[in-house]
Design an enzyme around this catalytic site. Structure first.
Site, PDB file in Angstrom:
ATOM      1  N   ASP A 153       0.694  -1.163  -0.007  1.00 51.64           N
ATOM      2  CA  ASP A 153      -0.055   0.295  -0.147  1.00 51.64           C
ATOM      3  C   ASP A 153       1.050   1.650   0.168  1.00 51.64           C
ATOM      4  O   ASP A 153       1.471   1.384   0.862  1.00 51.64           O
ATOM      5  CB  ASP A 153      -0.935  -0.185   0.980  1.00 51.64           C
ATOM      6  N   HIS A 265     -11.882  -1.620   9.379  1.00 50.99           N
ATOM      7  CA  HIS A 265     -10.780  -2.242   9.764  1.00 50.99           C
ATOM      8  C   HIS A 265     -11.926  -3.097  11.072  1.00 50.99           C
ATOM      9  O   HIS A 265     -11.281  -3.676  11.818  1.00 50.99           O
ATOM     10  CB  HIS A 265      -9.949  -1.420  10.109  1.00 50.99           C
ATOM     11  N   ASP A 338     -10.002  -6.335  -0.147  1.00 49.33           N
ATOM     12  CA  ASP A 338      -9.198  -5.952   0.831  1.00 49.33           C
ATOM     13  C   ASP A 338      -8.640  -7.241   1.899  1.00 49.33           C
ATOM     14  O   ASP A 338      -9.374  -7.798   2.046  1.00 49.33           O
ATOM     15  CB  ASP A 338      -9.744  -4.859   1.870  1.00 49.33           C
TER      16      ASP A 338
END
Length: 618
Positions: A153, A265, A338
């Protein structure tokens, strides 16, 4: 370790970087397999019938276990593929059941590995390149071994896994404030060239989310802005920049994570957009990315009832990934999840069901499951039990191999000799980053022409404020970096960190220190109505000393700070953006950035205080 030093391979006593002769030997098996059926294999953009025949022939010789492994992209601890530190060996044994990256590849035949700074993968440029080469050597040395697609990332701004001395650029919202698609493309091209020189060939950037919710806790400045067409233009430019450098770009987070007040998250966000609003807002940048030839798209762990009323996260939704992304938008590239360790995808199903459901939905790459053993065996069991077909796995593996072929990994997976020294953190690249950053800083308030500060009347400057965790390889906390930059521009600046939640004693100390200053620069970080940062700024303003506020994350802080003499939005606390803000404060450059998001009034959020496109200059 000394920068530029090679990591030693404890098994052989030689450096981890293979010679050109060993490169050719290691890749010979793959090349021969691809060339089977006649004709020499030459890496080319994947997807042509000629290329696909060779890739399908390669897939046909893979075992089921090898096929399952190709679908996974996994984390691993350590700076070396074969000789990590003991603490990293322990972490690998605990979380993955292997000691090293080489063992991970051998046991699970993973198709990808993701790098993290916290996993100690990114200590220095040469070390990263050696780690990448060590992973490739381990994988290519296996029977029917394939190159690994190494990813990270590297969004820049507040999310960057590779730090200095690599070149760090302004983040997405800063680039949105600059408004230059050419700057966005240049940043992607330079950043991509540096990633490629480190052996990282897939970047999980750019963010394609349209940030229309100021309370968004997970996207914010990672987005280019709030206008879908403007975001689309910047996304397409960055896609072309990264991919022109030979790195796969990844637009995220489909179908759009920009209007949520929940962090996926830690929770399960729900997006209430109608189908029409989604099409006019969230979908626009993804359509642009697809038109630009995007190599991969990352899914979001969000629920969008208008797109799929079943209540599943988009990552596990066949109507969203196959029906909309594949069908309506016509995308046939790689779809990557993800992280599967995030709460948003684990709320409804267990860790053994998530990877299976993701594949059934249309995903190709399964990113970073909390337990690789559980996820890997779940997919294997689903195929053996008939829930998934081997043909379905082959579809995804073909897309993954097309991408590896396009990137040239099937021809030569190693970092070229001298690539790090020639490419990473060069003076030309650093100058480019500074030039781009200079066009991003946004001035929203400048009462009585306070800025630029005068070296004659404002020579002694106190720099206080929030000091969030510094990005990897920064020159220090934001207050220190700002003070050093202002000192370098002719001021006498001192730094005093007050944090994101200053105590009363800290506020008192800052106010006392302001008494000896000609001006105060305060860095703010997501100020709220009840924030102690707001109290700090109010107390500093009450001293009568001129106060310049610099928002080092979201630009919305200005609505909470009506008393400041001047207000700048820097959009991040990275060195390059802080240096740019310092140059604006000192008058070395004139601010030209324009707000890419609206700022609402604090007392009436329905009213816009500063609209998109607002920005002062001098």
């Amino acid at each position: 370790m000394r920068e530029g030093a090679h990591v030693r391979d404890s098994g052989t006593g030689s450096t981890a970087r293979p010679s050109r002769r060993s490169v050719l030997t290691a890749t010979a098996g793959v090349t021969a397999a691809l060339a089977a059926g006649g004709g020499a294999y030459a890496a080319a953009p994947g997807g042509t019938p000629h290329d696909d025949r060779r890739l399908r022939a390669l897939i046909s010789r893979m075992t089921l276990e090898e096929k399952v492994g190709q679908l996974f992209v996994m984390r691993v601890y350590g700076h070396s593929a074969t000789a990590p530190d003991q603490a990293d060996i322990d972490a690998n044994l605990k979380e993955i059941g292997v000691r090293t990256a080489a063992e991970l590849v051998a046991k699970y035949r993973v198709g990808g590995i993701i790098y993290f700074a916290w996993a100690h993968n990114t200590r220095s440029p040469q070390q990263i390149a050696d780690l990448s080469d060590g992973i490739q050597k381990a994988s290519l040395g296996l029977p029917r071994g394939l190159p690994v697609l190494i990813s990270t990332d590297q969004e820049h701004g507040i999310v960057a896994r590779v730090g200095k001395p690599a070149t760090l650029f302004p983040g997405a919202m800063a680039l949105g404030a600059g408004g230059s698609r050419e700057d966005a493309r240049t940043a992607g091209r330079v950043a991509g060239a540096e990633l490629r020189a480190l052996g990282i060939r897939q970047d999980y950037a750019p963010v394609a989310d349209v940030n229309v919710n100021p309370a968004n806790p997970v996207i914010g400045v990672r987005s280019f802005g709030a206008d879908p067409e403007a975001v689309a233009g910047m996304v397409a430019a960055q896609v072309k920049g990264y991919q022109s450098a030979g790195v796969a770009a990844t637009s995220k987070h489909f179908p759009g994570h920009g209007d949520t007040a929940v962090d996926s998250h830690t929770g399960f966000p729900v997006i209430g957009h109608s189908r029409e609003l989604w099409s006019e807002l969230d979908a626009v940048p993804f359509r642009a990315a697809i038109r630009a030839g995007i190599d991969s798209i990352m899914t979001a762990h969000i629920m969008v009832p208008a797109l799929d009323p079943a209540g599943d996260p988009a990552t596990l939704s066949h109507p969203i990934l196959t029906g909309i992304l594949r069908g309506e938008l016509g995308y046939d590239g790689v779809v990557v999840t993800d992280s599967l360790g995030m709460e948003g995808v684990r709320t409804k199903y267990g860790d053994d069901r998530v990877p299976v459901l993701a594949l059934k939905a249309g995903v190709d790459q399964l990113l970073n499951p909390p337990s690789l053993d559980v996820a890997w065996n779940a997919v294997l069991t689903a195929v053996r039990g008939g829930e998934l077909t081997e043909a379905r796995l082959d579809e995804s593996i073909l897309r993954i191999l097309r991408l590896k072929s396009k990137l040239g990994l099937l021809r030569d997976a190693y970092v070229p000799d001298g690539a790090v020294e020639r490419t990473v953190g060069t003076r030309a690249h650093l100058r480019t980053a500074d030039r781009i950053a200079a066009r991003t800083t946004t001035l929203l308030v400048n009462k009585d022409g306070l800025l630029p500060l005068s070296r004659r009347t404002h020579r002694n400057v106190l720099v206080v404020g929030a000091d969030p965790a510094s990005p990897s390889g920064s020159d220090g906390p934001p207050t220190t970096v700002l003070a050093a930059a202002l000192t370098g521009l002719g001021f006498s600046a001192t730094a005093l960190s007050t944090g994101t939640a200053p105590s009363q004693a800290t506020v008192d100390k800052a106010v006392a220190a302001a008494g000896g200053a000609d001006a105060v620069v305060v860095g703010t970080y997501n100020v709220t109505a009840t924030s102690a940062q707001r109290t700090l700024v109010e107390r500093l303003v009450a001293t009568g000393v001129p106060v310049v506020a610099v928002a080092i994350r979201n630009p919305y802080d200005v609505a909470q700070l009506p008393g400041v003499g001047a207000y700048l939005a820097a959009y991040s606390w990275t060195d390059v953006e802080l240096r740019a803000a310092a140059r604006v404060i000192a008058g070395a450059v004139s601010p030209t950035g324009k707000l890419p998001v609206p700022v609402q009034r604090a007392d009436d959020p329905a009213q816009v205080l500063y609209p998109v496109g607002y920005g002062l200059s001098y």
